[in-house]
Design a protein around this motif. Structure first.
Motif, mmCIF file in Angstrom:
data_model
loop_
_atom_site.group_PDB
_atom_site.id
_atom_site.type_symbol
_atom_site.label_atom_id
_atom_site.label_comp_id
_atom_site.label_asym_id
_atom_site.label_seq_id
_atom_site.Cartn_x
_atom_site.Cartn_y
_atom_site.Cartn_z
ATOM 1 N N TYR A 117 0.830 -1.207 0.000
ATOM 2 C CA TYR A 117 0.000 0.000 0.000
ATOM 3 C C TYR A 117 0.863 1.254 0.000
ATOM 4 O O TYR A 117 0.521 2.248 -0.654
ATOM 5 C CB TYR A 117 -0.939 -0.005 1.199
ATOM 6 N N LEU A 151 -6.717 3.113 0.811
ATOM 7 C CA LEU A 151 -6.579 1.987 -0.118
ATOM 8 C C LEU A 151 -6.707 0.653 0.621
ATOM 9 O O LEU A 151 -7.333 -0.287 0.124
ATOM 10 C CB LEU A 151 -5.230 2.057 -0.831
ATOM 11 N N ASN A 154 -10.354 -0.143 1.296
ATOM 12 C CA ASN A 154 -11.052 -0.624 0.095
ATOM 13 C C ASN A 154 -12.570 -0.574 0.273
ATOM 14 O O ASN A 154 -13.271 -1.585 0.123
ATOM 15 C CB ASN A 154 -10.609 -2.048 -0.242
ATOM 16 N N SER A 158 -14.881 6.555 -1.004
ATOM 17 C CA SER A 158 -13.723 7.218 -0.403
ATOM 18 C C SER A 158 -13.863 8.722 -0.623
ATOM 19 O O SER A 158 -13.992 9.171 -1.764
ATOM 20 C CB SER A 158 -12.425 6.718 -1.038
ATOM 21 N N MET A 182 -6.256 4.928 -8.657
ATOM 22 C CA MET A 182 -7.496 4.615 -7.939
ATOM 23 C C MET A 182 -8.684 4.634 -8.892
ATOM 24 O O MET A 182 -9.560 3.777 -8.836
ATOM 25 C CB MET A 182 -7.728 5.620 -6.809
ATOM 26 N N THR A 186 -10.232 1.009 -8.626
ATOM 27 C CA THR A 186 -11.145 0.833 -7.505
ATOM 28 C C THR A 186 -12.523 0.350 -7.959
ATOM 29 O O THR A 186 -12.973 0.672 -9.057
ATOM 30 C CB THR A 186 -11.303 2.142 -6.710
ATOM 31 N N ILE A 190 -15.280 7.457 -5.703
ATOM 32 C CA ILE A 190 -14.297 8.392 -5.161
ATOM 33 C C ILE A 190 -14.894 9.792 -5.226
ATOM 34 O O ILE A 190 -15.390 10.214 -6.281
ATOM 35 C CB ILE A 190 -12.985 8.346 -5.969
#
Length: 247
Positions: A117, A151, A154, A158, A182, A186, A190
């Protein structure tokens, strides 16, 4: 999906109540990268805190995946799948970076797994994994460590409140690359509060807020040119008058 229905937020001042968010309706679909922008004092950071549960609306409802979370606190919302990154990351004296990432992931990650990470946010893992999350870290380092914890979580959503605030250009360029990764990798949504054009450029949707209200919302291709056009016009006018041609 995150939904705000007729949400308002007021604070008490000496002269009475001041409305920061005004009867706002907003939906953030799943798997979207959304940037909220607008003038300072318009209510952007307050909106982020209302979503995270740091503040609660004085009117209206907030729903997440169909669940009414209006009166839920930060921990309850976090457990449902909402992550929040502060404008000024919190320092934790006595807690090592490895411990923080393990707490975020809610599992006893190996040092090797935790280091992955850190590598994703552009930090040399061996230099940071055993460091304390304290004043010895720069603003840019703290930002990236905080993003590493997001991250690791998860989650379904976010939220980042002005991630570019207080960091140098090199760190900002690295942040852009992190958000680009991301955006591509992802499974969740976001949501970023930002003024920065480079962050706006990688959004799926842009929401413009002023005076506690949404003044514009739509796909990046539709909204961004109008913002850049306005900015260009303002810059041109300033240069015109500074050059003495406006007499």
């Amino acid at each position: 999906m995150l939904t705000l229905e007729n949400v308002s937020f007021e604070v008490r001042e000496e002269k009475g109540q001041k409305e920061i968010i005004r009867d706002m309706n907003l939906s953030i679909d799943d798997h979207k990268f959304v940037v909220i922008t607008g003038p300072n004092g318009g209510g952007k950071s307050t909106l982020a805190k209302l979503i995270a549960g740091i503040e609660k609306p004085t009117a209206g409802k907030v729903y997440f995946d169909g669940t009414d979370i209006t009166q839920m606190g930060v921990t309850e919302r976090a457990n449902l799948g909402i992550s929040f990154a502060f404008q000024q990351p919190v320092r934790f004296k006595g807690i090592q970076v490895l411990d923080l990432i393990r707490l975020a992931a809610k599992k006893n990650l190996s040092a090797v797994d935790a280091c992955q990470y850190l590598s994703e946010v552009g930090l040399c893992a061996k230099d940071y994994i055993n460091r304390e999350v304290n004043a010895s870290l720069s603003g840019g380092e703290l930002k990236r460590i905080e993003i590493a914890t997001v991250l690791a979580r998860n989650t379904k959503m976010s939220v980042f409140d002005e991630p570019e605030a207080g960091i140098d250009l090199w760190s900002f360029q690295n942040l852009i690359r992190v958000f680009e990764r991301m955006r591509e990798g992802t499974d969740g949504s976001i949501l970023i509060i930002s003024h920065q054009e480079r962050i706006l450029n990688i959004a799926d949707e842009i929401v413009v807020i002023a005076d506690g209200r949404i003044t514009r919302q739509g796909a990046r291709e539709e909204v961004l040119p109008t913002l850049l056009g306005t900015a260009s016009a303002v810059d041109a006018c300033e240069k015109f008058y500074q050059g003495g041609s406006g007499k």
